[in-house]
Write an enzyme that holds these catalytic residues in place. Structure first.
Site, PDB file in Angstrom:
ATOM      1  CB  CYS A  67      -0.912   0.007   1.224  1.00 46.31           C
ATOM      2  SG  CYS A  67      -2.122  -1.318   1.202  1.00 46.31           S
TER       3      CYS A  67
HETATM    4  N1  NAD Z   1      -2.917  -6.526   1.756  1.00 45.88           N
HETATM    5  C1  NAD Z   1      -3.361  -5.524   2.469  1.00 45.88           C
HETATM    6  O1  NAD Z   1      -3.076  -5.431   3.644  1.00 45.88           O
HETATM    7  C2  NAD Z   1      -4.264  -4.458   1.880  1.00 45.88           C
HETATM    8  C3  NAD Z   1      -4.797  -3.482   2.759  1.00 45.88           C
HETATM    9  C4  NAD Z   1      -5.647  -2.527   2.247  1.00 45.88           C
HETATM   10  C5  NAD Z   1      -5.957  -2.528   0.879  1.00 45.88           C
HETATM   11  N2  NAD Z   1      -5.414  -3.479   0.053  1.00 45.88           N
HETATM   12  C6  NAD Z   1      -5.802  -3.454  -1.360  1.00 45.88           C
HETATM   13  O2  NAD Z   1      -6.629  -4.578  -1.627  1.00 45.88           O
HETATM   14  C7  NAD Z   1      -6.415  -5.052  -2.969  1.00 45.88           C
HETATM   15  C8  NAD Z   1      -6.033  -6.520  -2.943  1.00 45.88           C
HETATM   16  O3  NAD Z   1      -4.819  -6.669  -2.233  1.00 45.88           O
HETATM   17  P1  NAD Z   1      -4.301  -8.060  -1.693  1.00 45.88           P
HETATM   18  O4  NAD Z   1      -3.207  -7.724  -0.756  1.00 45.88           O
HETATM   19  O5  NAD Z   1      -5.419  -8.904  -1.217  1.00 45.88           O
HETATM   20  O6  NAD Z   1      -3.714  -8.690  -3.051  1.00 45.88           O
HETATM   21  P2  NAD Z   1      -3.249 -10.220  -3.286  1.00 45.88           P
HETATM   22  O7  NAD Z   1      -2.270 -10.177  -4.386  1.00 45.88           O
HETATM   23  O8  NAD Z   1      -2.881 -10.836  -1.984  1.00 45.88           O
HETATM   24  O9  NAD Z   1      -4.570 -10.947  -3.773  1.00 45.88           O
HETATM   25  C9  NAD Z   1      -5.202 -10.665  -4.965  1.00 45.88           C
HETATM   26  C10 NAD Z   1      -5.833 -11.929  -5.518  1.00 45.88           C
HETATM   27  O10 NAD Z   1      -6.530 -11.589  -6.702  1.00 45.88           O
HETATM   28  C11 NAD Z   1      -6.398 -12.648  -7.607  1.00 45.88           C
HETATM   29  N3  NAD Z   1      -6.729 -12.195  -8.950  1.00 45.88           N
HETATM   30  C12 NAD Z   1      -5.995 -11.423  -9.785  1.00 45.88           C
HETATM   31  N4  NAD Z   1      -6.654 -11.200 -10.917  1.00 45.88           N
HETATM   32  C13 NAD Z   1      -7.850 -11.833 -10.806  1.00 45.88           C
HETATM   33  C14 NAD Z   1      -8.968 -11.974 -11.647  1.00 45.88           C
HETATM   34  N5  NAD Z   1      -9.022 -11.415 -12.865  1.00 45.88           N
HETATM   35  N6  NAD Z   1     -10.008 -12.719 -11.214  1.00 45.88           N
HETATM   36  C15 NAD Z   1      -9.979 -13.306  -9.984  1.00 45.88           C
HETATM   37  N7  NAD Z   1      -8.955 -13.199  -9.144  1.00 45.88           N
HETATM   38  C16 NAD Z   1      -7.907 -12.466  -9.545  1.00 45.88           C
HETATM   39  C17 NAD Z   1      -4.961 -13.096  -7.421  1.00 45.88           C
HETATM   40  O11 NAD Z   1      -4.748 -14.403  -7.916  1.00 45.88           O
HETATM   41  C18 NAD Z   1      -4.828 -13.009  -5.895  1.00 45.88           C
HETATM   42  O12 NAD Z   1      -5.175 -14.218  -5.275  1.00 45.88           O
HETATM   43  C19 NAD Z   1      -5.332  -4.144  -3.552  1.00 45.88           C
HETATM   44  O13 NAD Z   1      -5.923  -3.091  -4.249  1.00 45.88           O
HETATM   45  C20 NAD Z   1      -4.636  -3.595  -2.303  1.00 45.88           C
HETATM   46  O14 NAD Z   1      -4.038  -2.343  -2.562  1.00 45.88           O
HETATM   47  C21 NAD Z   1      -4.579  -4.449   0.542  1.00 45.88           C
END
Ligand code: NAD
Length: 450
Positions: free
Chosen positions: A290
């Protein structure tokens, strides 16, 4: 009421359906955000289906196993018993009443927003979209993404000419859209996830109503804002606030070191002020998915408005890993050692303590910079038995043991995991460079704090 009759149901009826745990929820993207969210719904006896394109994740979940360190397999098994399923089959979207999108939003090689995960997801949902469904985007992004990028793909790609419900539309003839940012703080056990208020911005009042009902089943408080863009901007304000303050405290740390002051002592003293001060802590550089990424979503969008976000540019261009390398070189020099050829052990490679997330970790940059200077680098991190190929680095390293610490010329603490016994580490090492104040309270000439 079955899903089939949803199209003709009023928003009040659908809201009731959600409140009575009869609605079906689909979570797209089963990563660090999506999987815990799915489990929260499952705990509340809501029927939840996870969608992901990563077949390994699907099969792991179907076997009742976990791929996220802090999620126990028992939690997945319990959810499976409750009916939680994982699939890559987007045709099952039509079974859902509400769809929550949690896919990645990284930067591309030019440091610009990469919205391809959102656009691909929207294109996959669109053919299966049906009237009365609610689509909520949770991925962090710039203001305007939901309305300017996601909705047009959903509207163009569906086969029946469905439109997003706008204005006062609440009769279920279109689909509803909202943005609601994820605010999770991985590793932070001081606040239960359901106690983190959930910000919601609906495209129209009906969408806001439905989304508030959807999140009220798992969060104690929902905060409504006037639009998806206001909700998108809220998340960016929160992260830019952190980014700028971390950069500020890192700068003040470097000055304090020169002045012979202990910035940690100063922060602790300033934190006693009961108003107007919130502590941020220095470290080896910005890390995580982030803080080093999200602010640049806004600075990119700002250009469209002929606006330069100077604070973001200044705070984001951190040179802390370079400062760490200089500090290690100086500390080695004090021990009559050159960096070239020295043996350095990095302690902790996760981007912050007690988590299994390596994304954008400053440790990766530090390893690369040390190697460039000719150091022989090893690492230890209980969360990472190996470091393989990432988006930027291909280090192919294996976790070293903590035995024989005196074989290293320098032990460099990059991430202050709670499991480490810092007293023992200091005792057994020749030289410890500490970027996190992990050795706080230990007095030993071998420790160099930076
Ligand atoms: N990790 C955190 O702590 C956090 C906190 C706040 C906000 N966010 C935001 O949340 C969002 C997700 O982050 P995350 O950390 O969970 O990411 P991540 O990479 O851990 O997970 C994302 C998932 O999406 C899947 N994916 C990708 N393309 C896809 C598609 N077309 N169809 C279905 N699945 C698909 C991937 O395979 C993966 O499993 C981001 O925008 C991030 O900035 C994350």
């Amino acid at each position: 009421m079955s899903s089939q009759t949803l199209a003709s149901a009023s928003v009040a009826e659908v809201t009731q359906r959600i409140q009575q745990r009869q609605a079906k929820v689909g979570i797209i993207g089963l990563g660090y955000v999506g999987l815990p969210l799915a489990l929260l719904y499952s705990e509340q006896k809501v029927s939840v289906t996870g969608f992901d394109i990563d077949e390994r994740k699907i099969s792991t979940l179907r076997q009742g196993r976990s791929y996220i360190y802090r999620i126990e397999p028992s939690e997945i098994k319990r959810a499976r018993e409750q009916g939680f399923d994982a699939t890559s089959d987007y045709a099952r979207i039509k079974e859902m009443d509400a769809i929550i999108i949690c896919v990645p939003t990284p930067l591309n090689e030019y440091h610009e927003p990469d919205l391809s995960y959102i656009t691909n997801t929207a294109a996959s949902i669109a053919p299966h979209l049906r009237a009365g469904q609610l689509v909520v985007l949770e991925s962090t992004t710039y203001p305007g993404t939901t309305e300017e990028v996601m909705i047009p793909i959903l509207e163009k790609g569906n086969t029946t000419g469905l439109k997003a419900a706008r204005g006062e539309s609440a009769d279920g003839s279109g689909f509803y859209v909202a943005f609601s940012p994820e605010r999770e703080d991985p590793g932070n056990t001081s606040v239960a996830r359901r106690d983190i208020p959930k910000v919601v911005g609906g495209l129209n009042p009906a969408a806001a109503e439905l989304t508030a009902a959807l999140y009220s089943t798992i969060f104690n408080r929902v905060v409504r804002v006037s639009s998806p863009a206001a909700a998108e901007m809220t998340k960016l304000l929160e992260n830019i606030y952190r980014c700028v303050n971390i950069a500020l405290v890192n700068e003040l740390k470097m000055l304090s070191l020169r002045m012979g002051l202990d910035i940690w002592e100063v922060i602790a003293a300033a934190s006693t002020k009961p108003f107007g001060f919130h502590p941020f802590y220095p470290g080896p550089g910005l890390g995580g998915h982030c803080i080093p990424v999200d602010p640049f979503y806004l600075s990119w969008k700002a250009k469209e408005w002929d606006f330069k976000t100077r604070f973001i540019e200044l705070a984001g261009n951190t040179n802390m890993p370079y400062f760490v390398i200089e500090s290690v070189a100086k500390a080695l020099n004090q021990h009559k050692k050159a960096m070239n050829g020295s043996k350095v052990l990095i302690l902790g490679v996760a981007y912050k303590k007690d988590i299994d997330d390596l994304r954008e970790s400053p440790a990766l940059t530090i390893i690369e910079l040390l190697q460039k200077e000719g150091a022989q680098v090893s690492y230890n991190d209980p969360y990472f038995p190996v470091i393989g190929k990432g988006r930027k680095y291909d280090l192919q390293m294996q976790c070293a043991s903590l035995d024989n610490l005196d074989q290293y010329d320098c032990v460099l603490i990059v991430t202050d995991h709670s499991d480490y016994d810092y007293r023992k580490i200091v005792k057994e090492s020749k030289l410890v460079v500490d970027t996190r104040n992990a050795t706080h309270g230990i007095q030993d000439a071998k420790i160099v704090r930076c």
